[in-house]
Write a protein that holds these residues in place. Structure first.
Motif, PDB file in Angstrom:
ATOM      1  N   MET A 212       3.696  25.644 -29.387  1.00 51.02           N
ATOM      2  CA  MET A 212       2.429  24.974 -29.087  1.00 51.02           C
ATOM      3  C   MET A 212       2.619  23.488 -29.322  1.00 51.02           C
ATOM      4  O   MET A 212       3.371  23.081 -30.218  1.00 51.02           O
ATOM      5  N   GLY A 213       1.966  22.700 -28.500  1.00 53.27           N
ATOM      6  CA  GLY A 213       2.169  21.266 -28.618  1.00 53.27           C
ATOM      7  C   GLY A 213       0.972  20.480 -28.125  1.00 53.27           C
ATOM      8  O   GLY A 213      -0.027  21.044 -27.678  1.00 53.27           O
ATOM      9  N   TRP A 214       1.110  19.173 -28.239  1.00 54.72           N
ATOM     10  CA  TRP A 214       0.078  18.252 -27.782  1.00 54.72           C
ATOM     11  C   TRP A 214       0.712  17.192 -26.881  1.00 54.72           C
ATOM     12  O   TRP A 214       1.791  16.664 -27.175  1.00 54.72           O
ATOM     13  N   PHE A 215       0.005  16.908 -25.813  1.00 54.19           N
ATOM     14  CA  PHE A 215       0.341  15.813 -24.924  1.00 54.19           C
ATOM     15  C   PHE A 215      -0.879  14.903 -24.852  1.00 54.19           C
ATOM     16  O   PHE A 215      -1.977  15.294 -25.241  1.00 54.19           O
ATOM     17  N   ARG A 216      -0.689  13.695 -24.351  1.00 55.89           N
ATOM     18  CA  ARG A 216      -1.823  12.801 -24.159  1.00 55.89           C
ATOM     19  C   ARG A 216      -1.644  12.010 -22.879  1.00 55.89           C
ATOM     20  O   ARG A 216      -0.519  11.775 -22.429  1.00 55.89           O
ATOM     21  N   GLN A 217      -2.785  11.606 -22.325  1.00 49.17           N
ATOM     22  CA  GLN A 217      -2.761  10.830 -21.090  1.00 49.17           C
ATOM     23  C   GLN A 217      -3.792   9.720 -21.173  1.00 49.17           C
ATOM     24  O   GLN A 217      -4.990   9.994 -21.273  1.00 49.17           O
TER      25      GLN A 217
ATOM     26  N   VAL B  48       3.444  14.382 -27.321  1.00 45.95           N
ATOM     27  CA  VAL B  48       3.073  13.813 -28.612  1.00 45.95           C
ATOM     28  C   VAL B  48       3.779  14.561 -29.747  1.00 45.95           C
ATOM     29  O   VAL B  48       4.460  13.967 -30.575  1.00 45.95           O
ATOM     30  N   ALA B  49       3.592  15.889 -29.783  1.00 48.16           N
ATOM     31  CA  ALA B  49       4.183  16.684 -30.860  1.00 48.16           C
ATOM     32  C   ALA B  49       4.213  18.144 -30.447  1.00 48.16           C
ATOM     33  O   ALA B  49       3.406  18.581 -29.625  1.00 48.16           O
ATOM     34  N   GLY B  50       5.144  18.904 -31.034  1.00 46.78           N
ATOM     35  CA  GLY B  50       5.229  20.329 -30.756  1.00 46.78           C
ATOM     36  C   GLY B  50       5.720  21.079 -31.983  1.00 46.78           C
ATOM     37  O   GLY B  50       6.367  20.499 -32.854  1.00 46.78           O
TER      38      GLY B  50
ATOM     39  N   TYR C  91       8.106  30.451 -34.564  1.00 47.43           N
ATOM     40  CA  TYR C  91       8.977  31.292 -35.375  1.00 47.43           C
ATOM     41  C   TYR C  91       9.524  30.610 -36.624  1.00 47.43           C
ATOM     42  O   TYR C  91       9.478  31.176 -37.702  1.00 47.43           O
ATOM     43  N   ASP C  92      10.051  29.407 -36.460  1.00 47.15           N
ATOM     44  CA  ASP C  92      10.644  28.768 -37.641  1.00 47.15           C
ATOM     45  C   ASP C  92       9.884  27.532 -38.096  1.00 47.15           C
ATOM     46  O   ASP C  92      10.278  26.879 -39.056  1.00 47.15           O
ATOM     47  N   GLY C  93       8.788  27.240 -37.398  1.00 43.20           N
ATOM     48  CA  GLY C  93       7.975  26.094 -37.797  1.00 43.20           C
ATOM     49  C   GLY C  93       8.602  24.755 -37.527  1.00 43.20           C
ATOM     50  O   GLY C  93       8.088  23.723 -37.988  1.00 43.20           O
ATOM     51  N   SER C  94       9.693  24.729 -36.784  1.00 48.63           N
ATOM     52  CA  SER C  94      10.324  23.451 -36.490  1.00 48.63           C
ATOM     53  C   SER C  94       9.398  22.594 -35.645  1.00 48.63           C
ATOM     54  O   SER C  94       8.622  23.102 -34.833  1.00 48.63           O
ATOM     55  N   THR C  95       9.468  21.293 -35.863  1.00 48.26           N
ATOM     56  CA  THR C  95       8.571  20.365 -35.186  1.00 48.26           C
ATOM     57  C   THR C  95       9.352  19.255 -34.495  1.00 48.26           C
ATOM     58  O   THR C  95      10.504  18.984 -34.827  1.00 48.26           O
ATOM     59  N   LEU C  96       8.683  18.630 -33.555  1.00 45.91           N
ATOM     60  CA  LEU C  96       9.249  17.502 -32.831  1.00 45.91           C
ATOM     61  C   LEU C  96       8.121  16.531 -32.551  1.00 45.91           C
ATOM     62  O   LEU C  96       7.019  16.959 -32.194  1.00 45.91           O
ATOM     63  N   TYR C  97       8.393  15.242 -32.729  1.00 46.68           N
ATOM     64  CA  TYR C  97       7.365  14.226 -32.525  1.00 46.68           C
ATOM     65  C   TYR C  97       7.875  13.125 -31.597  1.00 46.68           C
ATOM     66  O   TYR C  97       9.063  12.794 -31.584  1.00 46.68           O
ATOM     67  N   ALA C  98       6.958  12.537 -30.876  1.00 49.92           N
ATOM     68  CA  ALA C  98       7.279  11.321 -30.140  1.00 49.92           C
ATOM     69  C   ALA C  98       7.491  10.203 -31.162  1.00 49.92           C
ATOM     70  O   ALA C  98       6.837  10.172 -32.210  1.00 49.92           O
ATOM     71  N   ASP C  99       8.392   9.298 -30.856  1.00 52.09           N
ATOM     72  CA  ASP C  99       8.680   8.197 -31.784  1.00 52.09           C
ATOM     73  C   ASP C  99       7.421   7.396 -32.119  1.00 52.09           C
ATOM     74  O   ASP C  99       7.262   6.904 -33.240  1.00 52.09           O
ATOM     75  N   SER C 100       6.528   7.268 -31.156  1.00 46.37           N
ATOM     76  CA  SER C 100       5.345   6.435 -31.339  1.00 46.37           C
ATOM     77  C   SER C 100       4.358   6.996 -32.365  1.00 46.37           C
ATOM     78  O   SER C 100       3.476   6.266 -32.829  1.00 46.37           O
ATOM     79  N   VAL C 101       4.487   8.270 -32.710  1.00 42.80           N
ATOM     80  CA  VAL C 101       3.527   8.872 -33.645  1.00 42.80           C
ATOM     81  C   VAL C 101       4.170   9.376 -34.930  1.00 42.80           C
ATOM     82  O   VAL C 101       3.470   9.836 -35.835  1.00 42.80           O
ATOM     83  N   LYS C 102       5.492   9.310 -35.010  1.00 40.82           N
ATOM     84  CA  LYS C 102       6.181   9.768 -36.216  1.00 40.82           C
ATOM     85  C   LYS C 102       5.630   9.062 -37.441  1.00 40.82           C
ATOM     86  O   LYS C 102       5.364   7.862 -37.401  1.00 40.82           O
TER      87      LYS C 102
ATOM     88  N   ARG D  61       2.816   9.187 -38.659  1.00 34.88           N
ATOM     89  CA  ARG D  61       1.351   9.045 -38.613  1.00 34.88           C
ATOM     90  C   ARG D  61       0.664  10.359 -38.253  1.00 34.88           C
ATOM     91  O   ARG D  61      -0.435  10.644 -38.731  1.00 34.88           O
ATOM     92  N   PHE D  62       1.285  11.148 -37.392  1.00 33.68           N
ATOM     93  CA  PHE D  62       0.693  12.402 -36.931  1.00 33.68           C
ATOM     94  C   PHE D  62       1.460  13.565 -37.542  1.00 33.68           C
ATOM     95  O   PHE D  62       2.676  13.506 -37.751  1.00 33.68           O
ATOM     96  N   THR D  63       0.748  14.656 -37.798  1.00 31.83           N
ATOM     97  CA  THR D  63       1.370  15.877 -38.306  1.00 31.83           C
ATOM     98  C   THR D  63       0.840  17.072 -37.531  1.00 31.83           C
ATOM     99  O   THR D  63      -0.385  17.270 -37.454  1.00 31.83           O
ATOM    100  N   ILE D  64       1.741  17.861 -36.975  1.00 34.52           N
ATOM    101  CA  ILE D  64       1.341  19.072 -36.266  1.00 34.52           C
ATOM    102  C   ILE D  64       1.576  20.258 -37.181  1.00 34.52           C
ATOM    103  O   ILE D  64       2.549  20.298 -37.944  1.00 34.52           O
ATOM    104  N   SER D  65       0.653  21.214 -37.136  1.00 34.89           N
ATOM    105  CA  SER D  65       0.795  22.422 -37.933  1.00 34.89           C
ATOM    106  C   SER D  65       0.254  23.600 -37.131  1.00 34.89           C
ATOM    107  O   SER D  65      -0.376  23.407 -36.086  1.00 34.89           O
ATOM    108  N   ARG D  66       0.477  24.789 -37.645  1.00 36.80           N
ATOM    109  CA  ARG D  66       0.093  25.974 -36.896  1.00 36.80           C
ATOM    110  C   ARG D  66      -0.287  27.086 -37.853  1.00 36.80           C
ATOM    111  O   ARG D  66       0.406  27.327 -38.837  1.00 36.80           O
ATOM    112  N   ASP D  67      -1.361  27.759 -37.565  1.00 33.66           N
ATOM    113  CA  ASP D  67      -1.791  28.944 -38.301  1.00 33.66           C
ATOM    114  C   ASP D  67      -1.518  30.131 -37.395  1.00 33.66           C
ATOM    115  O   ASP D  67      -2.269  30.378 -36.444  1.00 33.66           O
TER     116      ASP D  67
END
Length: 124
Positions: A34-39, A48-50, A54-65, A67-73
């Motif tokens: 699951m992730g987020w994009f913006r326009q 933006v972020a994903g 399964y393992d909770g690994s995350t990836l962020y765009a450099d512009s939001v590293k 500052r933003f945190t993605i999480s999942r329930d």
């Protein structure tokens, strides 16, 4: 099919915070990522972020590293995007997205399911 409902947008001043939510329903077993994009107006939709289911690994765009945190329930099949230290350039429509394949990627076309979008406006 998977349905995504994203919410939580609004208007804040620069330096403020917002938390976006994305609730999935339907065939949620397909939401490997699951992730987020913006326009922003006149611009391409950008990653933006994903987060991996399964393992909770995350990836962020450099512009939001940092500052933003993605999480999942996983129990609620809901993803969150905590946005801190917001800047006027973060103003955009934010879209939740889900991918029915393993691996957090930044390519928009590799995400199959999309939310309706929620507006985030940051004033200076």
């Amino acid at each position: 099919q998977v349905q995504l409902v994203d919410s939580g947008g609004g208007m804040v001043q620069a330096g403020g915070s917002l938390r976006l939510s994305c609730a999935a329903s339907g065939r949620t077993s397909s939401t490997y990522v699951m992730g987020w994009f913006r326009q922003a107006p006149g611009k391409e939709r950008e990653f933006v972020a994903g987060i991996s289911r399964y393992d909770g690994s995350t990836l962020y765009a450099d512009s939001v590293k940092s500052r933003f945190t993605i999480s999942r329930d996983n129990a609620k099949i809901t993803a969150y995007l905590q946005m801190n230290s917001l800047k006027p350039e973060d103003t955009a429509v934010y879209y939740c997205a889900a991918r029915d394949a393993v691996g957090v990627v930044t390519t928009r076309t590799l995400y199959r399911y999309w939310g309706q979008g929620t507006q985030v406006t940051v004033s200076s």
